[in-house]
Design a protein around this motif. Structure first.
Motif, PDB file in Angstrom:
ATOM      1  N   TYR A 102      12.837 -47.682  37.392  1.00  0.00           N
ATOM      2  CA  TYR A 102      12.003 -48.217  38.441  1.00  0.00           C
ATOM      3  C   TYR A 102      11.521 -47.090  39.329  1.00  0.00           C
ATOM      4  O   TYR A 102      10.286 -46.941  39.463  1.00  0.00           O
ATOM      5  CB  TYR A 102      12.757 -49.402  39.292  1.00  0.00           C
ATOM      6  N   ILE A 103      12.593 -46.145  39.712  1.00  0.00           N
ATOM      7  CA  ILE A 103      12.113 -45.088  40.525  1.00  0.00           C
ATOM      8  C   ILE A 103      11.093 -44.045  39.853  1.00  0.00           C
ATOM      9  O   ILE A 103      10.408 -43.357  40.438  1.00  0.00           O
ATOM     10  CB  ILE A 103      13.218 -44.393  41.223  1.00  0.00           C
ATOM     11  N   GLU A 162      15.195 -36.238  40.552  1.00  0.00           N
ATOM     12  CA  GLU A 162      16.554 -35.607  40.040  1.00  0.00           C
ATOM     13  C   GLU A 162      17.594 -35.681  41.092  1.00  0.00           C
ATOM     14  O   GLU A 162      18.850 -35.857  40.899  1.00  0.00           O
ATOM     15  CB  GLU A 162      16.303 -34.033  39.504  1.00  0.00           C
ATOM     16  N   SER A 163      17.295 -35.237  42.232  1.00  0.00           N
ATOM     17  CA  SER A 163      18.053 -35.475  43.498  1.00  0.00           C
ATOM     18  C   SER A 163      18.738 -36.922  43.709  1.00  0.00           C
ATOM     19  O   SER A 163      19.854 -37.217  43.679  1.00  0.00           O
ATOM     20  CB  SER A 163      17.464 -35.047  44.751  1.00  0.00           C
ATOM     21  N   TYR A 164      17.839 -37.840  43.506  1.00  0.00           N
ATOM     22  CA  TYR A 164      18.394 -39.144  43.819  1.00  0.00           C
ATOM     23  C   TYR A 164      19.225 -39.778  42.463  1.00  0.00           C
ATOM     24  O   TYR A 164      20.356 -40.282  42.685  1.00  0.00           O
ATOM     25  CB  TYR A 164      17.072 -40.336  43.748  1.00  0.00           C
ATOM     26  N   THR A 165      18.971 -39.233  41.337  1.00  0.00           N
ATOM     27  CA  THR A 165      19.973 -39.548  40.149  1.00  0.00           C
ATOM     28  C   THR A 165      21.013 -38.885  40.376  1.00  0.00           C
ATOM     29  O   THR A 165      22.412 -39.528  40.161  1.00  0.00           O
ATOM     30  CB  THR A 165      18.969 -39.043  38.933  1.00  0.00           C
ATOM     31  N   ARG A 166      21.077 -37.640  40.635  1.00  0.00           N
ATOM     32  CA  ARG A 166      22.387 -36.970  40.932  1.00  0.00           C
ATOM     33  C   ARG A 166      23.283 -37.248  41.992  1.00  0.00           C
ATOM     34  O   ARG A 166      24.504 -37.582  41.956  1.00  0.00           O
ATOM     35  CB  ARG A 166      21.984 -35.454  41.161  1.00  0.00           C
ATOM     36  N   CYS A 184      18.073 -46.293  49.078  1.00  0.00           N
ATOM     37  CA  CYS A 184      16.877 -46.648  48.048  1.00  0.00           C
ATOM     38  C   CYS A 184      17.211 -47.480  47.010  1.00  0.00           C
ATOM     39  O   CYS A 184      16.875 -48.754  46.623  1.00  0.00           O
ATOM     40  CB  CYS A 184      16.176 -45.303  47.586  1.00  0.00           C
ATOM     41  N   PHE A 185      18.528 -47.183  46.611  1.00  0.00           N
ATOM     42  CA  PHE A 185      19.123 -47.957  45.358  1.00  0.00           C
ATOM     43  C   PHE A 185      19.623 -49.598  46.107  1.00  0.00           C
ATOM     44  O   PHE A 185      19.153 -50.524  45.391  1.00  0.00           O
ATOM     45  CB  PHE A 185      20.551 -47.621  45.072  1.00  0.00           C
ATOM     46  N   TYR A 186      20.107 -49.642  47.263  1.00  0.00           N
ATOM     47  CA  TYR A 186      20.532 -50.971  47.730  1.00  0.00           C
ATOM     48  C   TYR A 186      19.209 -51.703  48.321  1.00  0.00           C
ATOM     49  O   TYR A 186      19.409 -52.873  48.194  1.00  0.00           O
ATOM     50  CB  TYR A 186      21.675 -50.840  48.831  1.00  0.00           C
ATOM     51  N   GLN A 187      17.855 -51.182  48.571  1.00  0.00           N
ATOM     52  CA  GLN A 187      17.018 -51.756  48.946  1.00  0.00           C
ATOM     53  C   GLN A 187      16.187 -52.431  47.543  1.00  0.00           C
ATOM     54  O   GLN A 187      15.793 -53.221  47.585  1.00  0.00           O
ATOM     55  CB  GLN A 187      16.011 -50.753  49.469  1.00  0.00           C
TER      56      GLN A 187
END
Length: 297
Positions: free
Chosen positions: A12-13, A25-29, A80-83
């Motif tokens: 999705y992102i 990459e930052s969000y994934t890490r 971002c994940f929980y939204q």
């Protein structure tokens, strides 16, 4: 379950939110590290995470010595994940709701004294292409306060050597006009007129500062250059490509320039960003007064 949710979220992102590669990459890490923390604390269901768990995790990052900016980014990643889960009706409420990022630390900028600036600028040997180019770049940085990214992006069209100005494109209809100091103008003119063409291979190349292959010098290339001269100068300070910009601002303020003018020269949209240099100047004044006035200073 959690693995499937994460796979769908990452898709999705990547595909729908259109994040840049670095942000992705930052969000994934960040999420991988958060999940590892949950696993270490025997929490396997991402949908069962509550506000207390997230606060505890942020405190864990803080105790681990992470910078406020890093902790803020982690919270943004988790939020971002929980939204996403909330929008998918996989949770009933967002556990990050009303959680605030830690305030960034206010670090004093690294400043050189005028004597240290002179020492640093004396390091390049001005009898060859590299020395003249490097001397011109260092003098120009200190004379104008431009960012390193702006320095390496300079094209010949950005310069008016006859009038002694350079122009930084701020927006489509707005240029930042900055006067070039006498020393910088001398070495910059000498480099362009007598040395630049020695490595130029493509007559269409507009970059002012070239590498030995005749292409535009990169930020990474300039990092190596300033590290070299910082080491050779023997100055016992952490000198980075931004140090001359910081020193430019503080020295202007110390010599009576008003903060609004310094803001315009630096290209700051918000004057509060420029104020850190004013505070650095005031702190130096207080220190000088103390040393002169206190009998045991």
């Amino acid at each position: 379950m959690s693995n499937l949710i994460m796979e769908e979220y990452l898709y999705y992102i990547k595909e729908e939110k259109g994040l840049t590669c670095n942000t992705l990459e930052s969000y994934t890490r960040d999420m991988e590290q958060f999940i590892q923390y949950l696993d270490n604390n025997n929490i396997s269901d991402l949908t069962k995470v509550n506000k207390t768990i997230i606060i505890t995790y942020l405190l864990y990052l803080q105790k681990s010595g992470k910078a406020s900016s890093t902790i803020s980014r982690n919270l943004a990643s988790i939020r971002c994940f929980y939204q996403y889960l909330l929008n998918k009706d996989l949770i009933k409420e967002d556990p990050t709701l009303n959680l605030k990022s830690p305030k960034p630390e206010k670090k004093s900028p690294s400043i050189l004294t005028k004597e240290e600036v002179n020492l640093l600028l004396l390091q390049p040997k001005t009898d060859n292409f590299k020395g003249i180019r490097d001397k011109a770049m260092l003098e120009l940085l200190y004379a104008t306060g431009i960012r390193v990214s702006e320095l390496v992006a300079l094209d010949l069209d950005n310069l008016d050597l006859d009038s002694g100005y350079l122009y930084i494109r701020e927006s489509e209809n707005n240029d930042r006009t900055i006067p070039i100091g006498t020393y910088a103008l001398e070495y910059l003119s000498h480099y362009i007129k007598n040395y630049r063409e020695k490595v130029l291979r493509d007559k269409e190349e507009k970059a002012v500062f070239l590498n030995f292959s005749g292409g535009r010098l990169t930020r990474q290339g300039f990092w190596k250059i300033i590290r070299q001269y910082a080491k050779e100068s023997g100055i016992d300070k952490n000198i980075t490509p931004h140090t001359l910009r910081h020193s430019f601002a503080v020295h202007l303020l110390q010599n009576g320039a008003d903060i609004k003018t310094v803001q315009e020269l630096l290209g700051h949209s918000d004057i509060s960003t420029t104020q850190m240099y004013y505070f650095a100047t005031e702190n130096e004044k207080i220190k000088d007064v103390y040393k002169k006035a206190h009998p045991r200073a």
